[in-house]
Design a protein around this motif. Structure first.
Motif, mmCIF file in Angstrom:
data_model
loop_
_atom_site.group_PDB
_atom_site.id
_atom_site.type_symbol
_atom_site.label_atom_id
_atom_site.label_comp_id
_atom_site.label_asym_id
_atom_site.label_seq_id
_atom_site.Cartn_x
_atom_site.Cartn_y
_atom_site.Cartn_z
ATOM 1 N N THR A 11 0.826 -1.215 0.000
ATOM 2 C CA THR A 11 0.000 0.000 0.000
ATOM 3 C C THR A 11 0.855 1.257 0.000
ATOM 4 O OG1 THR A 11 -0.104 0.170 2.413
ATOM 5 C CG2 THR A 11 -1.787 -1.208 1.341
ATOM 6 N N TYR A 43 3.400 -1.361 8.199
ATOM 7 C CA TYR A 43 2.399 -1.969 9.082
ATOM 8 C C TYR A 43 1.210 -2.579 8.335
ATOM 9 C CZ TYR A 43 5.008 0.547 12.667
ATOM 10 O OH TYR A 43 6.018 1.032 13.465
ATOM 11 N N PHE A 44 1.243 -2.562 6.995
ATOM 12 C CA PHE A 44 0.178 -3.193 6.223
ATOM 13 C C PHE A 44 0.775 -4.297 5.362
ATOM 14 C CE2 PHE A 44 -1.638 0.962 7.152
ATOM 15 C CZ PHE A 44 -2.939 0.632 7.532
ATOM 16 N N THR A 46 -3.507 -7.117 2.692
ATOM 17 C CA THR A 46 -4.310 -5.898 2.757
ATOM 18 C C THR A 46 -4.247 -5.152 1.432
ATOM 19 O OG1 THR A 46 -3.961 -5.709 5.137
ATOM 20 C CG2 THR A 46 -4.621 -3.716 3.982
ATOM 21 N N ASP A 77 -4.830 -11.548 6.783
ATOM 22 C CA ASP A 77 -4.814 -10.903 8.092
ATOM 23 C C ASP A 77 -6.159 -10.237 8.334
ATOM 24 O OD1 ASP A 77 -4.735 -8.042 7.212
ATOM 25 O OD2 ASP A 77 -2.810 -8.648 6.374
ATOM 26 N N ALA A 78 -6.407 -9.845 9.575
ATOM 27 C CA ALA A 78 -7.724 -9.345 9.970
ATOM 28 C C ALA A 78 -8.122 -8.083 9.198
ATOM 29 C CB ALA A 78 -7.751 -9.076 11.469
ATOM 30 N N THR A 79 -7.159 -7.201 8.945
ATOM 31 C CA THR A 79 -7.462 -5.970 8.212
ATOM 32 C C THR A 79 -7.957 -6.287 6.804
ATOM 33 O OG1 THR A 79 -5.765 -4.771 9.444
ATOM 34 C CG2 THR A 79 -6.533 -3.763 7.405
ATOM 35 N N ALA A 80 -7.252 -7.199 6.136
ATOM 36 C CA ALA A 80 -7.631 -7.568 4.773
ATOM 37 C C ALA A 80 -8.985 -8.259 4.746
ATOM 38 C CB ALA A 80 -6.559 -8.478 4.172
ATOM 39 N N THR A 81 -9.216 -9.181 5.683
ATOM 40 C CA THR A 81 -10.494 -9.898 5.731
ATOM 41 C C THR A 81 -11.644 -8.925 5.973
ATOM 42 O OG1 THR A 81 -9.362 -11.868 6.604
ATOM 43 C CG2 THR A 81 -11.754 -11.776 6.839
ATOM 44 N N SER A 82 -11.430 -7.974 6.870
ATOM 45 C CA SER A 82 -12.477 -6.984 7.161
ATOM 46 C C SER A 82 -12.782 -6.123 5.937
ATOM 47 C CB SER A 82 -12.050 -6.098 8.330
ATOM 48 O OG SER A 82 -11.905 -6.852 9.515
ATOM 49 N N LEU A 83 -11.746 -5.751 5.194
ATOM 50 C CA LEU A 83 -11.948 -4.975 3.970
ATOM 51 C C LEU A 83 -12.792 -5.754 2.966
ATOM 52 C CD1 LEU A 83 -8.598 -3.161 3.066
ATOM 53 C CD2 LEU A 83 -10.880 -2.145 3.028
ATOM 54 N N ASP A 98 -16.424 -5.867 4.245
ATOM 55 C CA ASP A 98 -17.115 -4.586 4.070
ATOM 56 C C ASP A 98 -17.512 -4.341 2.613
ATOM 57 O OD1 ASP A 98 -16.839 -4.111 6.750
ATOM 58 O OD2 ASP A 98 -15.131 -2.733 6.538
#
Length: 241
Positions: free
Chosen positions: A135, A139-140, A144, A199-205, A208
């Motif tokens: 990105t 930290y990403f 993600t 990772d959790a950030t990617a899954t949440s994206l 959504d």
């Protein structure tokens, strides 16, 4: 050849997928094999974007764990993804697949800067896009990156190519012969059970933006093309469109 099920896909490759049996570096034979399969995806008429990791060269988390500043370590990891992206671009162009590398960190001598509208235009013109340098932020992860870019270009699905596994299991099948493979999962199950698809950030994206994720094995020749055409292999997170 079967009719394609999807119109626009993001293929997520780990850096290790380019390394071959050594587990590090770039194996030109492996890269060539992947490029041949990608050519098949383009022949089927799909729009294709690729996100490749850098773990075969450098892992930011590993450097951070040994005392290196985390941001510096992550930037080094982003540069590793650029090296992998250029290697894959070269292999694709050897098969006459028109390819562009877009980097989130500006380096005009080797790659275009990432510009969303330009990326979409390349896809509309039938070019393969490789998104490099994550990105552009520490930290990403590149997971993600795949989720973010898939949302930005309005991709139908993310294809997660994995080594040494053919889907998502409730435990590690290498250590537990009774491990259960999931055929389908919901995003919230992945998050709650910590199944490690992304990772959790990617899954949440993905949750959504309602972007399905298909986890499959890259070790089986032809699987990249099969899953892109909609064959029922691997594990689907979020349901098949």
């Amino acid at each position: 050849m079967s009719a394609a099920k999807y119109k626009r896909v993001v293929l997520k490759l780990s850096g290790e997928a380019l390394a071959g049996t050594k587990g590090y570096g770039i194996d030109p034979v492996i890269v060539d094999t992947i490029a041949r399969e990608i050519k098949g995806i383009k022949a089927a008429g799909l729009d294709l974007a690729i996100v490749v990791g850098g773990g075969n060269i450098w892992r930011g988390l590993a450097g951070s764990a040994k005392g290196m500043d985390r941001a510096t370590a992550d930037y080094m990891g982003m540069l590793a993804t650029v090296m992998n992206s250029l290697a894959l671009q070269d292999a694709l162009e050897n098969y006459d697949v028109d390819t562009r590398v877009q980097s989130a960190i500006e380096m005009r001598q080797v790659a275009e800067p990432y510009i969303r509208r330009r990326a979409i235009r390349h896809l509309e013109k039938g070019r393969v896009i490789i998104f490099a340098a994550g990105t552009g932020n520490p930290y990403f992860s590149t997971d993600t990156t795949a989720a973010l870019r898939a949302a930005e270009i309005e991709a139908d699905v993310i294809l997660m190519a994995k080594k040494n596994t053919d889907g998502v299991y409730d435990s590690d099948p290498r250590h537990n012969p009774d491990a259960k493979k999931f055929k389908e999962l919901e995003y919230i199950e992945v998050l709650q059970r910590g199944l490690g698809v992304m990772d959790a950030t990617a899954t949440s994206l993905c949750m959504d933006n309602k972007i399905p994720i298909i986890v499959f094995s890259i070790d089986e020749p032809g699987n990249i093309l099969k899953v892109a055409l909609g064959e029922d292999i691997g594990t689907v997170v979020g349901g098949r469109k």
